[in-house]
Design a protein around this motif. Structure first.
Motif, PDB file in Angstrom:
ATOM      1  N   ALA A 102       0.921  -1.003  -0.025  1.00  0.00           N
ATOM      2  CA  ALA A 102      -0.042   0.014   0.185  1.00  0.00           C
ATOM      3  C   ALA A 102       0.884   1.215   0.066  1.00  0.00           C
ATOM      4  CB  ALA A 102      -0.925  -0.014   1.179  1.00  0.00           C
ATOM      5  N   TRP A 103       2.138   1.108   0.496  1.00  0.00           N
ATOM      6  CA  TRP A 103       2.903   2.072   0.606  1.00  0.00           C
ATOM      7  C   TRP A 103       4.007   2.342  -0.517  1.00  0.00           C
ATOM      8  CZ3 TRP A 103       1.110   0.317   5.009  1.00  0.00           C
ATOM      9  CH2 TRP A 103       0.281   1.087   5.942  1.00  0.00           C
ATOM     10  N   ALA A 104       3.848   1.525  -1.656  1.00  0.00           N
ATOM     11  CA  ALA A 104       4.815   1.410  -2.660  1.00  0.00           C
ATOM     12  C   ALA A 104       4.184   2.030  -3.896  1.00  0.00           C
ATOM     13  CB  ALA A 104       5.304  -0.136  -3.032  1.00  0.00           C
ATOM     14  N   ASP A 105       5.048   2.503  -4.918  1.00  0.00           N
ATOM     15  CA  ASP A 105       4.579   2.934  -6.173  1.00  0.00           C
ATOM     16  C   ASP A 105       4.019   1.997  -7.194  1.00  0.00           C
ATOM     17  OD1 ASP A 105       5.213   5.627  -5.171  1.00  0.00           O
ATOM     18  OD2 ASP A 105       7.182   5.471  -6.112  1.00  0.00           O
ATOM     19  N   THR A 106       4.441   0.826  -6.957  1.00  0.00           N
ATOM     20  CA  THR A 106       4.169  -0.397  -8.166  1.00  0.00           C
ATOM     21  C   THR A 106       4.186  -1.563  -7.206  1.00  0.00           C
ATOM     22  OG1 THR A 106       6.231  -0.790  -8.726  1.00  0.00           O
ATOM     23  CG2 THR A 106       5.272   1.018 -10.054  1.00  0.00           C
ATOM     24  N   PHE A 107       3.570  -2.636  -8.012  1.00  0.00           N
ATOM     25  CA  PHE A 107       3.596  -3.879  -7.397  1.00  0.00           C
ATOM     26  C   PHE A 107       4.796  -4.504  -6.738  1.00  0.00           C
ATOM     27  CE2 PHE A 107      -0.356  -4.146 -10.375  1.00  0.00           C
ATOM     28  CZ  PHE A 107      -1.229  -4.135  -9.225  1.00  0.00           C
ATOM     29  N   ARG A 108       5.800  -4.116  -7.570  1.00  0.00           N
ATOM     30  CA  ARG A 108       7.245  -4.823  -6.982  1.00  0.00           C
ATOM     31  C   ARG A 108       8.220  -3.631  -6.482  1.00  0.00           C
ATOM     32  NH1 ARG A 108       7.820  -9.898  -8.393  1.00  0.00           N
ATOM     33  NH2 ARG A 108       6.304 -11.032 -10.083  1.00  0.00           N
ATOM     34  N   ALA A 109       7.873  -2.382  -6.382  1.00  0.00           N
ATOM     35  CA  ALA A 109       8.582  -1.568  -5.932  1.00  0.00           C
ATOM     36  C   ALA A 109       8.881  -1.595  -4.396  1.00  0.00           C
ATOM     37  CB  ALA A 109       7.996  -0.153  -6.192  1.00  0.00           C
ATOM     38  N   ILE A 110       9.676  -1.070  -3.831  1.00  0.00           N
ATOM     39  CA  ILE A 110       9.898  -1.206  -2.417  1.00  0.00           C
ATOM     40  C   ILE A 110       9.200  -0.316  -1.641  1.00  0.00           C
ATOM     41  CG2 ILE A 110      11.667  -0.960  -0.279  1.00  0.00           C
ATOM     42  CD1 ILE A 110      13.926  -1.708  -2.401  1.00  0.00           C
ATOM     43  N   PRO A 111       8.267  -0.578  -0.712  1.00  0.00           N
ATOM     44  CA  PRO A 111       7.458   0.472   0.034  1.00  0.00           C
ATOM     45  C   PRO A 111       8.234   1.247   1.012  1.00  0.00           C
ATOM     46  CG  PRO A 111       7.265  -1.682   1.075  1.00  0.00           C
ATOM     47  CD  PRO A 111       8.132  -2.063  -0.251  1.00  0.00           C
ATOM     48  N   ARG A 112       7.834   2.504   1.351  1.00  0.00           N
ATOM     49  CA  ARG A 112       8.512   3.360   2.019  1.00  0.00           C
ATOM     50  C   ARG A 112       7.560   3.541   3.388  1.00  0.00           C
ATOM     51  NH1 ARG A 112       8.784   5.428  -2.946  1.00  0.00           N
ATOM     52  NH2 ARG A 112       6.549   6.757  -2.690  1.00  0.00           N
ATOM     53  N   LEU A 113       7.892   2.975   4.407  1.00  0.00           N
ATOM     54  CA  LEU A 113       7.179   2.883   5.618  1.00  0.00           C
ATOM     55  C   LEU A 113       7.871   3.525   6.818  1.00  0.00           C
ATOM     56  CD1 LEU A 113       6.822   0.107   3.991  1.00  0.00           C
ATOM     57  CD2 LEU A 113       5.528  -0.526   6.024  1.00  0.00           C
ATOM     58  N   ASP A 114       7.123   4.428   7.535  1.00  0.00           N
ATOM     59  CA  ASP A 114       7.556   4.911   8.781  1.00  0.00           C
ATOM     60  C   ASP A 114       7.100   4.128   9.831  1.00  0.00           C
ATOM     61  OD1 ASP A 114       4.816   5.597   9.096  1.00  0.00           O
ATOM     62  OD2 ASP A 114       5.179   7.842   8.811  1.00  0.00           O
ATOM     63  N   GLY A 115       7.390   4.563  11.173  1.00  0.00           N
ATOM     64  CA  GLY A 115       7.045   3.613  12.316  1.00  0.00           C
ATOM     65  C   GLY A 115       5.632   3.542  12.493  1.00  0.00           C
ATOM     66  N   ALA A 116       4.793   4.657  11.950  1.00  0.00           N
ATOM     67  CA  ALA A 116       3.410   4.426  12.237  1.00  0.00           C
ATOM     68  C   ALA A 116       2.921   3.392  11.317  1.00  0.00           C
ATOM     69  CB  ALA A 116       2.900   6.056  11.943  1.00  0.00           C
ATOM     70  N   ALA A 117       3.383   3.305  10.076  1.00  0.00           N
ATOM     71  CA  ALA A 117       3.030   2.544   9.056  1.00  0.00           C
ATOM     72  C   ALA A 117       3.227   1.080   9.361  1.00  0.00           C
ATOM     73  CB  ALA A 117       3.457   2.586   7.794  1.00  0.00           C
ATOM     74  N   LYS A 118       4.345   0.922  10.104  1.00  0.00           N
ATOM     75  CA  LYS A 118       4.799  -0.272  10.392  1.00  0.00           C
ATOM     76  C   LYS A 118       3.642  -0.920  11.448  1.00  0.00           C
ATOM     77  CE  LYS A 118       9.690  -0.091   9.238  1.00  0.00           C
ATOM     78  NZ  LYS A 118      11.039   0.152   9.586  1.00  0.00           N
ATOM     79  N   ARG A 119       3.483  -0.034  12.507  1.00  0.00           N
ATOM     80  CA  ARG A 119       2.453  -0.325  13.550  1.00  0.00           C
ATOM     81  C   ARG A 119       0.908  -0.763  13.050  1.00  0.00           C
ATOM     82  NH1 ARG A 119       5.352   3.858  16.127  1.00  0.00           N
ATOM     83  NH2 ARG A 119       3.547   5.391  15.451  1.00  0.00           N
ATOM     84  N   LYS A 120       0.810  -0.037  11.944  1.00  0.00           N
ATOM     85  CA  LYS A 120      -0.630  -0.397  11.141  1.00  0.00           C
ATOM     86  C   LYS A 120      -0.404  -1.741  10.626  1.00  0.00           C
ATOM     87  CE  LYS A 120      -1.801   4.328   9.784  1.00  0.00           C
ATOM     88  NZ  LYS A 120      -3.395   4.338  10.246  1.00  0.00           N
TER      89      LYS A 120
END
Length: 645
Positions: free
Chosen positions: A460-478
């Motif tokens: 959900a935090w990535a640009d494409t299906f195979r891109a590396i997502p960019r997650l902060d601490g709040a996103a990881k907790r979610k």
């Protein structure tokens, strides 16, 4: 007496060899299973495999077709296929037993097991350029999908079909007007009907249909069931269906297999006997005389045995859902910010109009195409028959459709092209993707099968299906909170491993691959991916299809309330995590929801506004309305949505 087509005598089945060294789970499936599908019974036997999510319905059908390892190997056989009366082309189980299901979409892409090449990205299906692999529906149905076909041996007959049978099937399945279209242009429901037609044209001895009515509009369901009945009565081919507990069963089904949640058979035999036994079990638990078996949850049995009717929804409903013109409906709350504005959208492919083939009166005069506004806080349902343009609307919203650039569409107050004198820059594809959460059969088809369950949610935090997502601490907790919340629905064999539910560890989410879990679990993961980030617009296109009612209701509760609410063992809604400890909340007043579904039970209770698209190229306009309550609580509301203008 002729031998059975399929015979299973005390077999235990595995996905991998039981002695293989692998880090992936490899539990025994359907231990000591016995089953026979007779070739010429005294009385016709028409089977349906019923069970809740994660019970192994698809696995059971795969075992029948010869997939998965049998222990002992001799426990599974196909004795009838050796008989002299069986044509040479059907002597092997691979040809004699055909399977049509949604996992086929994930093998060969496009329509699945037809050899049709898949597109590499979502927008490819809408491009005007035709590739050499863009085979027409006619070619697909006739098996002409090889670039360099080899001449078949005389008398082989593989993939051939009579003109008479082809004409009958495309007529009964409402595919006649689509024969010259590329298969990649078909809607989801049209593609599913095409796969059924292709399997029937191959004239197998047995046809396994995995939830065949899923994703089909009510008129198509009403036409498909009688067709399957006529085939079943002639035993040409012999049919075995699967269904969820809440799905109405075709009245011609005679025998049932009911599965427990641990991939074991709970009951098997004549339909009346199985249903009577399940009814007595539910009554016994309700009266306190029997202890509930957690592998056979009572809540999943409450609607088992309903009969599939032959009538489609009509216009005889009450006024619970009222109609309105597009401009009246769009002004219900002019104070809310518009997130989606379609000012007369008409999508064309050459001379064919796929969406918006109508005109309507507006304050500025008559205008062609779809006029529709979605504002913050609104909860929309989008309905209509297969091929009416629902998937096209989703592609316009997500900007996957190339015609988005030339149509009068604004998303979040901005267009896709520069406007003279406009201070804001035009929206980019990445801007839109970051603000819209999307779950659909198209996303399902393109999601990499080698992603872990965690990677699917984090996508959900990535640009494409195979891109590396960019997650902060709040996103990881979610992500962790959602995985923990849905562990019983996502982790394979969770019902048989209590520690998976109790210790809160999430290592399984990194070990379980998306392509290896059940169809229901895949849909749950994609649903979580669509809403976990809290996007401005959540688009759920058939997001709950393939789930049983308990899993679906849990997802809907998570959609509206997040961790704040949960269901107890009796299915009642109770308080969940405290607000201070909540990592994932439900929909907020700043978000909009757009839901597409063909079954009223798969429409979230919060949906109030609706649009119903007309049959393609009829010239009838889209109809709009507003619901006074939850759609699934009133059959009259559902009938009014589908009624004629």
């Amino acid at each position: 007496m002729r031998p059975p087509v399929i015979r299973i005598a005390g077999g235990t089945f595995y996905r991998s060899h039981p002695n293989s060294q692998s880090s992936h789970p490899n539990p025994p499936l359907f231990s000591r299973l016995s089953f026979e599908l007779p070739s010429s019974p005294t009385r016709p036997q028409h089977w349906c495999v019923v069970g809740p999510s994660l019970s192994g319905k698809t696995t059971f059908l795969q075992i029948l077709r010869g997939r998965l390892l049998s222990d002992p190997a001799s426990a599974r056989s196909f004795p009838y296929l050796s008989e002299d009366e069986v044509p040479a082309r059907l002597r092997s189980p691979q040809r004699a037993v055909r399977y049509v299901g949604f996992d086929a979409e994930q093998n060969a892409g496009g329509l699945g097991a037809g050899g049709v090449a898949a597109s590499a990205y979502l927008s490819a299906r809408y491009e005007s350029r035709r590739e050499i692999t863009d085979f027409s529906l006619r070619d697909y149905l006739l098996g002409n999908t090889e670039l360099n076909p080899l001449r078949a041996p005389p008398g082989d007959g593989e993939g051939t079909a009579s003109t008479q049978l082809l004409g009958r099937l495309v007529g009964d399945l409402r595919l006649s007007h689509l024969l010259d279209l590329p298969v990649s242009f078909l809607s989801n429901g049209q593609g599913r009907r095409a796969r059924i037609a292709r399997a029937l044209l191959m004239r197998p001895e047995v046809l396994l249909l995995d939830e065949p009515f899923m994703g089909l509009d009510p008129p198509t369901v009403s036409g498909l069931s009688p067709l399957l009945r006529s085939l079943a009565e002639k035993a040409s081919p012999r049919l075995v269906l699967s269904a969820r507990p809440q799905d109405p069963l075709p009245e011609w089904i005679t025998h049932l297999v009911y599965l427990r949640t641990d991939c074991q058979v709970g009951s098997m035999g004549p339909k009346e006997v199985v249903l009577d036994g399940l009814k007595k079990y539910v009554q016994g638990v309700g009266k306190g005389g029997l202890a509930e078996d957690e592998r056979l949850p009572v809540h999943s049995l409450l609607h088992v045995g309903r009969v599939l009717g032959s009538a489609a929804p009509s216009a005889s409903g009450t006024a619970a859902a009222t109609r309105a013109t597009a401009q009246d409906l769009s002004s219900t709350d002019t104070g809310a910010e518009p997130l989606v504005e379609m000012g007369g959208c008409q999508v064309r492919y050459g001379g064919k109009v796929a969406l918006g083939n109508w005109s309507q009166q507006t304050p500025d005069g008559r205008r062609d195409g779809l006029i529709w506004t979605v504002r913050r806080g609104e909860r929309w349902g989008v309905f209509g028959p297969n091929g009416s343009g629902k998937t096209t609307i989703v592609s316009l919203l997500s900007s996957d459709h190339p015609q988005t650039y030339s149509l009068p569409i604004k998303l979040f107050g901005r267009g896709r092209l520069p406007e003279p004198g406009a201070a804001a820059r035009p929206l980019t594809f990445w801007d839109i993707q970051s603000r819209i959460g999307h779950s659909s059969p198209e996303v399902h088809r393109h999601m990499p099968r080698n992603h872990s369950i965690r990677q699917v949610v984090e996508n959900a935090w990535a640009d494409t299906f195979r891109a590396i997502p960019r997650l902060d601490g709040a996103a990881k907790r979610k992500v962790d909170a959602a995985l923990r919340w849905f562990a019983p629905e996502l982790r394979p064999n969770a019902a048989a491993s209590a520690p998976a539910r109790d210790d809160g560890r999430l290592g399984w989410a990194d070990d379980c691959m998306f392509g290896e879990v059940s169809f229901s679990a895949q849909r749950v993961a994609l649903f979580v991916r669509s809403m976990i980030k809290g996007p401005d617009v959540v688009v759920l296109d058939e997001a709950f299809s393939g789930m049983d009612d308990a899993v679906r209701d849990k997802c809907m509760l998570f959609l509206t309330d997040g961790e704040c609410k949960r269901r107890d063992g009796a299915g009642r809604v109770v308080d969940g995590a405290a607000a201070a400890a909540t990592a994932v909340g439900g929909l907020t007043g700043r978000q909009a929801l757009i839901c597409i579904a063909h079954v009223k039970e798969e429409v979230p209770d919060c949906v109030r506004e609706w649009i119903c698209l007309p049959e393609a190229n009829t010239g009838a306009p889209a109809r709009f309305g507003r619901l006074e309550g939850a759609l699934r609580e009133d059959e009259g509301r559902w009938a009014a949505v589908w009624g004629s203008a």
